[in-house]
Design a protein around this motif. Structure first.
Motif, PDB file in Angstrom:
ATOM      1  N   SER A  58     -65.409  29.658  54.937  1.00 16.98           N
ATOM      2  CA  SER A  58     -64.621  28.592  54.313  1.00 16.98           C
ATOM      3  C   SER A  58     -63.122  28.876  54.408  1.00 16.98           C
ATOM      4  O   SER A  58     -62.318  27.940  54.401  1.00 16.98           O
ATOM      5  N   ARG A  63     -63.215  24.282  54.636  1.00 17.58           N
ATOM      6  CA  ARG A  63     -64.209  23.578  53.829  1.00 17.58           C
ATOM      7  C   ARG A  63     -64.542  24.427  52.612  1.00 17.58           C
ATOM      8  O   ARG A  63     -64.721  25.628  52.713  1.00 17.58           O
ATOM      9  N   GLU A  66     -68.191  23.689  47.531  1.00 20.70           N
ATOM     10  CA  GLU A  66     -68.696  22.492  46.867  1.00 20.70           C
ATOM     11  C   GLU A  66     -69.024  21.414  47.900  1.00 20.70           C
ATOM     12  O   GLU A  66     -70.007  20.686  47.758  1.00 20.70           O
ATOM     13  N   GLU A  67     -68.203  21.290  48.932  1.00 22.32           N
ATOM     14  CA  GLU A  67     -68.467  20.296  49.976  1.00 22.32           C
ATOM     15  C   GLU A  67     -69.766  20.621  50.704  1.00 22.32           C
ATOM     16  O   GLU A  67     -70.573  19.733  50.969  1.00 22.32           O
ATOM     17  N   VAL A  68     -69.985  21.867  51.001  1.00 21.30           N
ATOM     18  CA  VAL A  68     -71.197  22.276  51.710  1.00 21.30           C
ATOM     19  C   VAL A  68     -72.420  22.016  50.836  1.00 21.30           C
ATOM     20  O   VAL A  68     -73.436  21.495  51.308  1.00 21.30           O
ATOM     21  N   GLN A  69     -72.316  22.351  49.559  1.00 18.15           N
ATOM     22  CA  GLN A  69     -73.439  22.120  48.657  1.00 18.15           C
ATOM     23  C   GLN A  69     -73.708  20.629  48.481  1.00 18.15           C
ATOM     24  O   GLN A  69     -74.863  20.214  48.393  1.00 18.15           O
ATOM     25  N   GLU A  71     -73.141  18.330  50.753  1.00 17.88           N
ATOM     26  CA  GLU A  71     -73.784  17.874  51.985  1.00 17.88           C
ATOM     27  C   GLU A  71     -75.261  18.271  52.014  1.00 17.88           C
ATOM     28  O   GLU A  71     -76.111  17.480  52.427  1.00 17.88           O
ATOM     29  N   LYS A  72     -75.575  19.475  51.560  1.00 17.07           N
ATOM     30  CA  LYS A  72     -76.971  19.905  51.524  1.00 17.07           C
ATOM     31  C   LYS A  72     -77.778  19.066  50.546  1.00 17.07           C
ATOM     32  O   LYS A  72     -78.920  18.706  50.813  1.00 17.07           O
ATOM     33  N   ALA A  73     -77.193  18.751  49.384  1.00 16.50           N
ATOM     34  CA  ALA A  73     -77.893  17.930  48.402  1.00 16.50           C
ATOM     35  C   ALA A  73     -78.135  16.529  48.945  1.00 16.50           C
ATOM     36  O   ALA A  73     -79.209  15.948  48.741  1.00 16.50           O
ATOM     37  N   ALA A  75     -78.425  15.690  52.118  1.00 15.92           N
ATOM     38  CA  ALA A  75     -79.438  15.791  53.163  1.00 15.92           C
ATOM     39  C   ALA A  75     -80.832  15.941  52.547  1.00 15.92           C
ATOM     40  O   ALA A  75     -81.799  15.334  53.027  1.00 15.92           O
ATOM     41  N   ALA A  76     -80.951  16.708  51.473  1.00 13.81           N
ATOM     42  CA  ALA A  76     -82.241  16.873  50.807  1.00 13.81           C
ATOM     43  C   ALA A  76     -82.693  15.572  50.173  1.00 13.81           C
ATOM     44  O   ALA A  76     -83.878  15.215  50.223  1.00 13.81           O
ATOM     45  N   LYS A  77     -81.748  14.833  49.600  1.00 17.13           N
ATOM     46  CA  LYS A  77     -82.075  13.540  48.980  1.00 17.13           C
ATOM     47  C   LYS A  77     -82.532  12.553  50.047  1.00 17.13           C
ATOM     48  O   LYS A  77     -83.497  11.805  49.850  1.00 17.13           O
TER      49      LYS A  77
END
Length: 100
Positions: A58, A63, A66-69, A71-73, A75-77
């Motif tokens: 980062s 980046r 928080e931005e990465v998390q 994006e992962k959330a 994508a999971a949703k």
């Protein structure tokens, strides 16, 4: 015979002394610096004998975590929504053995 024993004794003492010096050089040059480096939490490169401080990705990309998390959330949703939209296929019927 006595001369041969003395010669062998000196050869083994010399090999032992050289081995001891080699172990000392290894500890002073590589092992002790590695232990000091790893005690600080840094990375030790044994080939170049350098102690490096790890850099976060980062810090390079700019980046934040928080931005990465986020994006992962997201994508999971999206994956969960896609899985819910696709109906499950029924299990295939088991083949029954033929009755004679």
């Amino acid at each position: 015979m006595n001369r041969t024993i003395n010669r062998l004794k000196l050869i083994f003492v010399a090999i032992f002394a050289v081995s001891c010096v080699g172990v000392l050089v290894y500890h002073v040059g590589w092992e002790w610096p590695r232990q000091k480096c790893e005690a600080k939490g840094d990375w030790w490169d044994w080939q170049g004998r350098t102690c490096a401080h790890p850099i976060l990705i980062s810090d390079i990309t700019g980046r934040t975590m928080e931005e990465v998390q986020a994006e992962k959330a997201a994508a999971a949703k999206a994956a969960a929504a896609k899985a819910a939209a696709v109906p499950a296929e029924p299990a295939p019927k088991a083949a029954t053995p033929a009755q004679p």
